[in-house]
Design a protein around this motif. Sequence first.
Motif, PDB file in Angstrom:
ATOM      1  N   LYS A  43     -29.761  36.090 124.573  1.00 58.16           N
ATOM      2  CA  LYS A  43     -31.450  36.023 124.978  1.00 58.16           C
ATOM      3  C   LYS A  43     -31.441  35.130 126.283  1.00 58.16           C
ATOM      4  N   GLY A  44     -32.562  35.263 126.906  1.00 59.21           N
ATOM      5  CA  GLY A  44     -32.691  34.548 128.081  1.00 59.21           C
ATOM      6  C   GLY A  44     -32.867  35.341 129.359  1.00 59.21           C
ATOM      7  N   ASN A  45     -33.005  34.783 130.789  1.00 57.38           N
ATOM      8  CA  ASN A  45     -33.427  35.444 131.722  1.00 57.38           C
ATOM      9  C   ASN A  45     -32.185  36.337 132.114  1.00 57.38           C
ATOM     10  N   GLN A  46     -31.054  36.321 131.599  1.00 57.00           N
ATOM     11  CA  GLN A  46     -29.919  36.992 131.882  1.00 57.00           C
ATOM     12  C   GLN A  46     -29.944  38.208 131.202  1.00 57.00           C
ATOM     13  N   PHE A  47     -30.824  38.436 129.910  1.00 55.53           N
ATOM     14  CA  PHE A  47     -30.312  39.343 129.101  1.00 55.53           C
ATOM     15  C   PHE A  47     -30.139  40.730 129.445  1.00 55.53           C
ATOM     16  N   PHE A  48     -30.676  41.341 130.605  1.00 55.45           N
ATOM     17  CA  PHE A  48     -30.644  42.821 130.806  1.00 55.45           C
ATOM     18  C   PHE A  48     -29.235  42.820 131.449  1.00 55.45           C
ATOM     19  N   GLU A  49     -28.810  41.844 132.160  1.00 57.43           N
ATOM     20  CA  GLU A  49     -27.470  42.062 132.954  1.00 57.43           C
ATOM     21  C   GLU A  49     -26.377  41.746 131.820  1.00 57.43           C
ATOM     22  N   LEU A  50     -26.358  40.745 130.966  1.00 51.86           N
ATOM     23  CA  LEU A  50     -25.444  40.524 130.196  1.00 51.86           C
ATOM     24  C   LEU A  50     -25.464  41.491 129.091  1.00 51.86           C
ATOM     25  N   HIS A  51     -26.500  41.790 128.713  1.00 49.86           N
ATOM     26  CA  HIS A  51     -26.674  43.039 127.334  1.00 49.86           C
ATOM     27  C   HIS A  51     -25.868  44.245 127.933  1.00 49.86           C
ATOM     28  N   THR A  52     -25.780  44.559 129.081  1.00 53.96           N
ATOM     29  CA  THR A  52     -25.234  45.738 129.472  1.00 53.96           C
ATOM     30  C   THR A  52     -23.753  45.388 129.812  1.00 53.96           C
ATOM     31  N   LYS A  53     -23.418  44.357 130.470  1.00 53.05           N
ATOM     32  CA  LYS A  53     -22.026  43.919 130.629  1.00 53.05           C
ATOM     33  C   LYS A  53     -21.138  43.766 129.321  1.00 53.05           C
ATOM     34  N   PHE A  54     -21.760  43.261 128.342  1.00 54.28           N
ATOM     35  CA  PHE A  54     -21.271  43.047 126.922  1.00 54.28           C
ATOM     36  C   PHE A  54     -20.624  44.209 126.570  1.00 54.28           C
ATOM     37  N   GLU A  55     -21.725  45.476 126.590  1.00 57.39           N
ATOM     38  CA  GLU A  55     -21.513  46.818 125.862  1.00 57.39           C
ATOM     39  C   GLU A  55     -20.136  47.333 126.827  1.00 57.39           C
ATOM     40  N   GLU A  56     -20.216  47.129 127.844  1.00 55.84           N
ATOM     41  CA  GLU A  56     -19.026  47.706 128.543  1.00 55.84           C
ATOM     42  C   GLU A  56     -17.805  46.928 128.149  1.00 55.84           C
ATOM     43  N   TYR A  57     -17.721  45.869 127.909  1.00 57.24           N
ATOM     44  CA  TYR A  57     -16.492  44.904 127.384  1.00 57.24           C
ATOM     45  C   TYR A  57     -15.946  45.556 125.791  1.00 57.24           C
ATOM     46  N   TYR A  58     -17.296  45.515 125.053  1.00 56.49           N
ATOM     47  CA  TYR A  58     -16.823  45.867 123.550  1.00 56.49           C
ATOM     48  C   TYR A  58     -16.435  47.399 123.716  1.00 56.49           C
ATOM     49  N   THR A  59     -16.873  48.158 124.333  1.00 58.90           N
ATOM     50  CA  THR A  59     -16.437  49.509 124.430  1.00 58.90           C
ATOM     51  C   THR A  59     -14.837  49.671 124.767  1.00 58.90           C
ATOM     52  N   ASP A  60     -14.764  49.004 125.621  1.00 50.40           N
ATOM     53  CA  ASP A  60     -13.079  48.780 126.094  1.00 50.40           C
ATOM     54  C   ASP A  60     -12.548  48.080 125.312  1.00 50.40           C
ATOM     55  N   LEU A  61     -12.676  47.185 124.415  1.00 47.79           N
ATOM     56  CA  LEU A  61     -12.008  46.642 123.643  1.00 47.79           C
ATOM     57  C   LEU A  61     -11.757  47.429 122.295  1.00 47.79           C
ATOM     58  N   LEU A  62     -12.786  48.250 121.883  1.00 51.97           N
ATOM     59  CA  LEU A  62     -12.755  49.119 120.915  1.00 51.97           C
ATOM     60  C   LEU A  62     -11.621  49.999 121.001  1.00 51.97           C
ATOM     61  N   LEU A  63     -11.675  50.606 122.557  1.00 59.37           N
ATOM     62  CA  LEU A  63     -10.398  51.684 122.785  1.00 59.37           C
ATOM     63  C   LEU A  63      -9.171  51.037 122.608  1.00 59.37           C
ATOM     64  N   LYS A  64      -9.095  49.902 123.023  1.00 56.45           N
ATOM     65  CA  LYS A  64      -7.827  49.115 122.977  1.00 56.45           C
ATOM     66  C   LYS A  64      -7.299  48.902 121.560  1.00 56.45           C
ATOM     67  N   VAL A  65      -8.076  48.669 120.583  1.00 57.75           N
ATOM     68  CA  VAL A  65      -7.921  48.599 119.022  1.00 57.75           C
ATOM     69  C   VAL A  65      -7.157  49.623 118.788  1.00 57.75           C
ATOM     70  N   ASP A  66      -7.802  50.839 119.108  1.00 49.04           N
ATOM     71  CA  ASP A  66      -7.261  51.966 118.717  1.00 49.04           C
ATOM     72  C   ASP A  66      -5.718  52.435 119.476  1.00 49.04           C
ATOM     73  N   GLU A  67      -5.655  52.029 120.564  1.00 48.29           N
ATOM     74  CA  GLU A  67      -4.299  52.054 121.408  1.00 48.29           C
ATOM     75  C   GLU A  67      -3.188  51.181 120.666  1.00 48.29           C
ATOM     76  N   VAL A  68      -3.801  50.040 120.549  1.00 50.99           N
ATOM     77  CA  VAL A  68      -2.720  49.127 119.890  1.00 50.99           C
ATOM     78  C   VAL A  68      -2.119  49.522 118.347  1.00 50.99           C
ATOM     79  N   ALA A  69      -3.125  50.155 117.758  1.00 51.30           N
ATOM     80  CA  ALA A  69      -2.817  50.367 116.326  1.00 51.30           C
ATOM     81  C   ALA A  69      -2.036  51.748 116.554  1.00 51.30           C
TER      82      ALA A  69
END
Length: 157
Positions: A43-69
Amino acid sequence: MTDTNAIGLHESSANQLAERLNALLANYQIFYMNVRGYHWNVKGNQFFELHTKFEEYYTDLLLKVDEVAERILTLGYTPVHAYSDYVKMSDIAEDKDIHDGTSCVRGILQGYQSLIGLQREILSLASDADDEGTAAQVGDYIREQEKTVWMLNAYLG
């Protein structure tokens, strides 16, 4: 009788690598859920910037979960797949009820730092075992995540 697995690694080395990769998998899973939670709850005045950036991060992390497995499977072992095991095995703790953007970014920074440390350990083990596949995989992850750590530190000032 040979003591190597299907891809030519010594069984003892492959077993040790699979154990550490399962620990890495657990850390990735917990970190993924933390970042997903930051994405949903920031929440807060950085919402739009961070919400988008966090989606980028978790999408990459999910890919790495599969690769490690899949790397664990390639070594001839079974990836841990129960969330209760992830919680027990992970050095990264669950992060709950975080809404402040700066706190979310700090949580992500700490998560990446933990992953880098574990991946360096795995890189060393893989190098000692002549396991180029695992070494290349975690080496690539380290390179990417070191840049992310730099950027997150720059963001925090």
